[in-house]
Each structure stands twice: as C-alpha cells, then as structure tokens.
Motif scaffolding. Sequence first.
Motif, PDB file in Angstrom:
ATOM      1  N   ARG A  22       0.798  -1.225   0.000  1.00 48.99           N
ATOM      2  CA  ARG A  22       0.000   0.000   0.000  1.00 48.99           C
ATOM      3  C   ARG A  22       0.830   1.273   0.000  1.00 48.99           C
ATOM      4  O   ARG A  22       0.297   2.343  -0.284  1.00 48.99           O
ATOM      5  N   ASN A  23       2.135   1.179   0.315  1.00 53.27           N
ATOM      6  CA  ASN A  23       2.959   2.380   0.283  1.00 53.27           C
ATOM      7  C   ASN A  23       3.874   2.444  -0.938  1.00 53.27           C
ATOM      8  O   ASN A  23       4.782   3.274  -1.006  1.00 53.27           O
ATOM      9  N   LEU A  24       3.629   1.587  -1.920  1.00 52.96           N
ATOM     10  CA  LEU A  24       4.367   1.665  -3.180  1.00 52.96           C
ATOM     11  C   LEU A  24       3.816   2.834  -3.992  1.00 52.96           C
ATOM     12  O   LEU A  24       2.610   2.916  -4.235  1.00 52.96           O
ATOM     13  N   LYS A  25       4.689   3.753  -4.419  1.00 53.47           N
ATOM     14  CA  LYS A  25       4.241   4.984  -5.059  1.00 53.47           C
ATOM     15  C   LYS A  25       4.826   5.137  -6.455  1.00 53.47           C
ATOM     16  O   LYS A  25       5.628   4.319  -6.918  1.00 53.47           O
ATOM     17  N   ASP A  26       4.428   6.218  -7.113  1.00 59.20           N
ATOM     18  CA  ASP A  26       4.803   6.444  -8.506  1.00 59.20           C
ATOM     19  C   ASP A  26       6.314   6.451  -8.711  1.00 59.20           C
ATOM     20  O   ASP A  26       6.821   5.882  -9.687  1.00 59.20           O
ATOM     21  N   GLU A  27       7.049   7.097  -7.805  1.00 58.23           N
ATOM     22  CA  GLU A  27       8.496   7.191  -7.989  1.00 58.23           C
ATOM     23  C   GLU A  27       9.178   5.837  -7.932  1.00 58.23           C
ATOM     24  O   GLU A  27      10.207   5.613  -8.590  1.00 58.23           O
ATOM     25  N   HIS A  28       8.612   4.892  -7.188  1.00 60.81           N
ATOM     26  CA  HIS A  28       9.201   3.559  -7.124  1.00 60.81           C
ATOM     27  C   HIS A  28       8.902   2.769  -8.398  1.00 60.81           C
ATOM     28  O   HIS A  28       9.727   1.963  -8.848  1.00 60.81           O
ATOM     29  N   ILE A  29       7.740   3.012  -8.975  1.00 57.19           N
ATOM     30  CA  ILE A  29       7.425   2.387 -10.267  1.00 57.19           C
ATOM     31  C   ILE A  29       8.436   2.831 -11.311  1.00 57.19           C
ATOM     32  O   ILE A  29       8.928   2.023 -12.120  1.00 57.19           O
ATOM     33  N   LYS A  30       8.787   4.096 -11.300  1.00 53.85           N
ATOM     34  CA  LYS A  30       9.772   4.621 -12.257  1.00 53.85           C
ATOM     35  C   LYS A  30      11.120   3.927 -12.088  1.00 53.85           C
ATOM     36  O   LYS A  30      11.780   3.585 -13.077  1.00 53.85           O
ATOM     37  N   GLN A  31      11.527   3.702 -10.851  1.00 50.78           N
ATOM     38  CA  GLN A  31      12.790   3.013 -10.608  1.00 50.78           C
ATOM     39  C   GLN A  31      12.753   1.585 -11.137  1.00 50.78           C
ATOM     40  O   GLN A  31      13.715   1.110 -11.751  1.00 50.78           O
ATOM     41  N   LEU A  32      11.650   0.912 -10.892  1.00 54.35           N
ATOM     42  CA  LEU A  32      11.549  -0.495 -11.295  1.00 54.35           C
ATOM     43  C   LEU A  32      11.598  -0.653 -12.805  1.00 54.35           C
ATOM     44  O   LEU A  32      12.176  -1.623 -13.320  1.00 54.35           O
ATOM     45  N   ILE A  33      11.003   0.256 -13.525  1.00 53.02           N
ATOM     46  CA  ILE A  33      11.033   0.187 -14.990  1.00 53.02           C
ATOM     47  C   ILE A  33      12.464   0.206 -15.506  1.00 53.02           C
ATOM     48  O   ILE A  33      12.815  -0.511 -16.452  1.00 53.02           O
ATOM     49  N   HIS A  34      13.315   0.973 -14.879  1.00 50.44           N
ATOM     50  CA  HIS A  34      14.704   1.103 -15.347  1.00 50.44           C
ATOM     51  C   HIS A  34      15.543  -0.129 -15.023  1.00 50.44           C
ATOM     52  O   HIS A  34      16.489  -0.435 -15.760  1.00 50.44           O
ATOM     53  N   ILE A  35      15.245  -0.821 -13.926  1.00 52.43           N
ATOM     54  CA  ILE A  35      16.076  -1.966 -13.553  1.00 52.43           C
ATOM     55  C   ILE A  35      15.576  -3.275 -14.143  1.00 52.43           C
ATOM     56  O   ILE A  35      16.223  -4.312 -13.971  1.00 52.43           O
ATOM     57  N   LEU A  36      14.425  -3.248 -14.827  1.00 51.90           N
ATOM     58  CA  LEU A  36      13.860  -4.462 -15.440  1.00 51.90           C
ATOM     59  C   LEU A  36      13.727  -4.242 -16.947  1.00 51.90           C
ATOM     60  O   LEU A  36      12.653  -3.930 -17.449  1.00 51.90           O
ATOM     61  N   PRO A  37      14.808  -4.442 -17.689  1.00 45.31           N
ATOM     62  CA  PRO A  37      14.833  -4.089 -19.115  1.00 45.31           C
ATOM     63  C   PRO A  37      13.979  -4.972 -20.013  1.00 45.31           C
ATOM     64  O   PRO A  37      13.715  -4.609 -21.155  1.00 45.31           O
ATOM     65  N   ASN A  38      13.540  -6.136 -19.500  1.00 51.60           N
ATOM     66  CA  ASN A  38      12.765  -7.057 -20.339  1.00 51.60           C
ATOM     67  C   ASN A  38      11.286  -7.096 -19.977  1.00 51.60           C
ATOM     68  O   ASN A  38      10.536  -7.911 -20.516  1.00 51.60           O
ATOM     69  N   LEU A  39      10.863  -6.225 -19.087  1.00 57.09           N
ATOM     70  CA  LEU A  39       9.489  -6.235 -18.608  1.00 57.09           C
ATOM     71  C   LEU A  39       8.503  -5.848 -19.714  1.00 57.09           C
ATOM     72  O   LEU A  39       8.690  -4.849 -20.403  1.00 57.09           O
ATOM     73  N   VAL A  40       7.437  -6.676 -19.873  1.00 52.36           N
ATOM     74  CA  VAL A  40       6.405  -6.367 -20.872  1.00 52.36           C
ATOM     75  C   VAL A  40       5.013  -6.287 -20.236  1.00 52.36           C
ATOM     76  O   VAL A  40       4.097  -5.735 -20.841  1.00 52.36           O
ATOM     77  N   ARG A  70      -2.232  -3.378  -9.760  1.00 48.61           N
ATOM     78  CA  ARG A  70      -3.614  -3.029  -9.474  1.00 48.61           C
ATOM     79  C   ARG A  70      -3.930  -3.101  -7.976  1.00 48.61           C
ATOM     80  O   ARG A  70      -4.864  -2.458  -7.514  1.00 48.61           O
ATOM     81  N   GLY A  71      -3.157  -3.879  -7.247  1.00 51.43           N
ATOM     82  CA  GLY A  71      -3.385  -4.005  -5.816  1.00 51.43           C
ATOM     83  C   GLY A  71      -2.567  -3.045  -4.978  1.00 51.43           C
ATOM     84  O   GLY A  71      -2.442  -3.245  -3.770  1.00 51.43           O
ATOM     85  N   CYS A  72      -2.003  -2.023  -5.589  1.00 56.12           N
ATOM     86  CA  CYS A  72      -1.197  -1.032  -4.866  1.00 56.12           C
ATOM     87  C   CYS A  72      -1.891   0.321  -4.985  1.00 56.12           C
ATOM     88  O   CYS A  72      -1.723   1.032  -5.996  1.00 56.12           O
ATOM     89  N   PRO A  73      -2.687   0.725  -4.001  1.00 53.74           N
ATOM     90  CA  PRO A  73      -3.586   1.871  -4.146  1.00 53.74           C
ATOM     91  C   PRO A  73      -2.904   3.219  -4.263  1.00 53.74           C
ATOM     92  O   PRO A  73      -3.535   4.190  -4.704  1.00 53.74           O
ATOM     93  N   SER A  74      -1.609   3.317  -3.892  1.00 53.30           N
ATOM     94  CA  SER A  74      -0.934   4.621  -3.951  1.00 53.30           C
ATOM     95  C   SER A  74      -0.336   4.924  -5.317  1.00 53.30           C
ATOM     96  O   SER A  74       0.177   6.025  -5.538  1.00 53.30           O
ATOM     97  N   VAL A  75      -0.375   3.969  -6.214  1.00 49.09           N
ATOM     98  CA  VAL A  75       0.136   4.207  -7.582  1.00 49.09           C
ATOM     99  C   VAL A  75      -0.959   4.910  -8.381  1.00 49.09           C
ATOM    100  O   VAL A  75      -2.114   4.477  -8.396  1.00 49.09           O
TER     101      VAL A  75
END
Length: 397
Positions: free
Chosen positions: A298-316, A321-326
């Motif tokens: 529940r405390n996962l936020k937009d800035e952490h999503i941005k970080q994850l996109i950069h460290i996972l180069p093969n993500l599709v 949906r279960g993280c209400p703060s995004v």
Amino acid sequence: MLINELPDDCLMAIFEYVNDLDDLINCYKVCVRWTYLITERTKKAKYLQEDPHQTYVYEKHRWYDDSDYSDPFRYPINHVFYQGGNPIDVTCLNTLFPNLKILLFTNKFLCKMNRSDIVSFFGNLESLKGIIAESGNPFAENCDKLEMVSAFASELSKIRNCSRIKQLYTGDFSLNAVKRYAHDFPNLELLRTSILTKGSYHMSQVPVFEKLKILTLSTENEEEIFDGFHFMDSCPNLQSAHITMEFNRFFVDETSKLECLQDLVIIFKDDKRINRNDLIRLLMKYPNLKHLALRGARNLKDEHIKQLIHILPNLVLFDVRGCPSVTRKAAYYIQDYCKRYGRSIKFYFIRNRHEIESDWPQLSTKNEKISRGFDFMKHYFLKDNFELPHFLIPIDY
C-alpha cells in the motif's frame, strides 16, 4: 419408442452426458448391452473428482457457490464426478476406468468405499498419474507410478517412488523442512507449499532444486522475516514464482541472481507497508523478468514504479492493481518512457484494472483444481493463492 429401441450410437450420445459416478454404475448394471456401452463411454474418463456443484470458494470474506447451473451439460466427457456418501459397488471400477489419470478424493469418496476396496482400486490403476487428497489419506503407498501428488506433508513419506514425482502440493512446518524435498523429490518441476509455523531458513548445506520451474509459496506467520526469496535462490532454473506472505519484511541476498526467472507474482496480504528499497533490491536479482505483479503493497508509489522500470529491461507486463498509492502519473511516465526507448510495457494500476483481462484474454481467472497445460501465466498470474490449481497437467493427458 422405448429407450432400448434406440440404436447404439444414439444411446452412446446420451450416455456421454452422464457424468455422475453413481448414475454410471447403475446404468452399467442394467443389461449386457448397457454394460458394453457404459464401458466404452467411461474409457474416455481421465479425471474422477467431487461434484463441483457442491464445492464452495472463499473470496473477500464470504463463501459463494463456484458453479454455473445454466448449462448442466457443460462438463467434458473425460470428467466423472461423485457426490453424497452412499456406498457404491466397487467391483466394476477398474473395468469402468482403465484410463483414469487424476483422482481427487475427499471424505465423501472415503464414505463411498472402504479402505481395502480403495487400496485394491488404486493398486490396479496402471494409468493413474496424480492424486489430490483433500481428506488427508491419499493411499499413496499403493501407487508407484504417480507423477503428481497433492497431500498433507505427513503422508509424503508413504510414497515409495518419490523420484517419479514432478508436481507436489503440500503444506509443511518451516522452510528448513521444505529443503528435504530436494532430496526426496529430485525431479520436481512444480512445487506448491505453505509455511505454517515459525522457523528461520538456514542456507548451510542447502540442496539445489535443479529441475524446479514453478514455485508457489504462501505463509501464515506475521512475526518473522520472510526467507522465501532466499529459498528461491536454491532454484537456479526457476522460471515462475507466485509468492503470498503475511510478512512485510523479507530477506534479500544481493549476491545471487536468478537469470531464468521470467514471471513473478508477489502478494502482501492485508495491504502491508513494505520497505520499498528492499523491494527494489529484490527485483534487481531478476534481470530477465517479463511479467511482474505486485499486490497489497500500500505504500508503493509512482516514484518507485519509475525506478523499477529502469532496472527491469525485459518487462512487458507490469500489474500493480493491488497497490492503491500508484496513480495515473506512473502510467503516463511509462508511456513516455516506452516511446523514448522503443519498449512496449503493458501497465495496469487501479484506474485501468479491468483492461488486463481484455488485453490478455489467454490469462485465466477460472477457479479449478486441475488446469491443462504447464503454463504459469495462463493459470497462475491473475489469481490469488486460494484460486490456484493443484496440478498443471500436460495437454495430452
């Protein structure tokens, strides 16, 4: 016209709609002609299980009937169901079901047959490949050719040829206890287990689950640091994992990476506040992830999503949906990022949560105990732990 005046092909067409075990046995006893036709019909049966009309599913703190009564003939011909506790004549079972692959039995099945009859039935079933034992007594000691077992941990020692087992679903006491599966069941490709008691996971003399491709792990203890991801490090060829935990703290060994892991679902029960830096450190261990779902953080936020996109180069596919703060800001950022770097990432959060099922129609949400095809994405990705199938059976079964 009397029913017995119908030609054989018409009678067979009728019998193919008979899926109840008691009805099939009663029809089998009518006459020599019906005996032959019923036998031909039941040769096609590969799965014997409790009537799904009498099973219930728990979701969102309520029980509901998981049956569709609108189509009474929807069941496939290779499924036969039993219901009630009325005893049955067991003398014809081996004749009726020479090609049975999977047997799911509950206490109702045990009421219909006594132990000696069940042991005899099992012992003569050359075709049997899997047992789902919800009653706690699978009689697995009488089946040497099993490839799939779903049973309580206390019953596993009765299996005489564990090396044949490829899929195992069981509960256990601790992660340390689970380690023995690597020795007792060396050819496991799918392991679904639950950790119900406390106990740390010691990495000394850790066995390697060399062939394990799919791991499903759930926990029910809030006071411990979760070591399940450390356990995953013992599975070098792991391709898919579905993790459900009560914990909000977990151990991360950054020195180890799982290069083969492509699919990962992590569910933090009861909307946990997690250490977001630990989560980022964890996901850096899986550089080849293609499909990721995070639920209940529940405390996962937009800035952490941005970080994850950069460290996972093969993500599709990225499902939060279960993280209400995004918020929509993360979606806009990912959209812009994909344009700039030529990537394609399907991103789902609370505002567009319904789109995932239309975008990925091949991903099932159906609650079933047996699913066809060894396909984690199809049968696991969109589901909670209690909805997952016991077995993923080969298409040719």
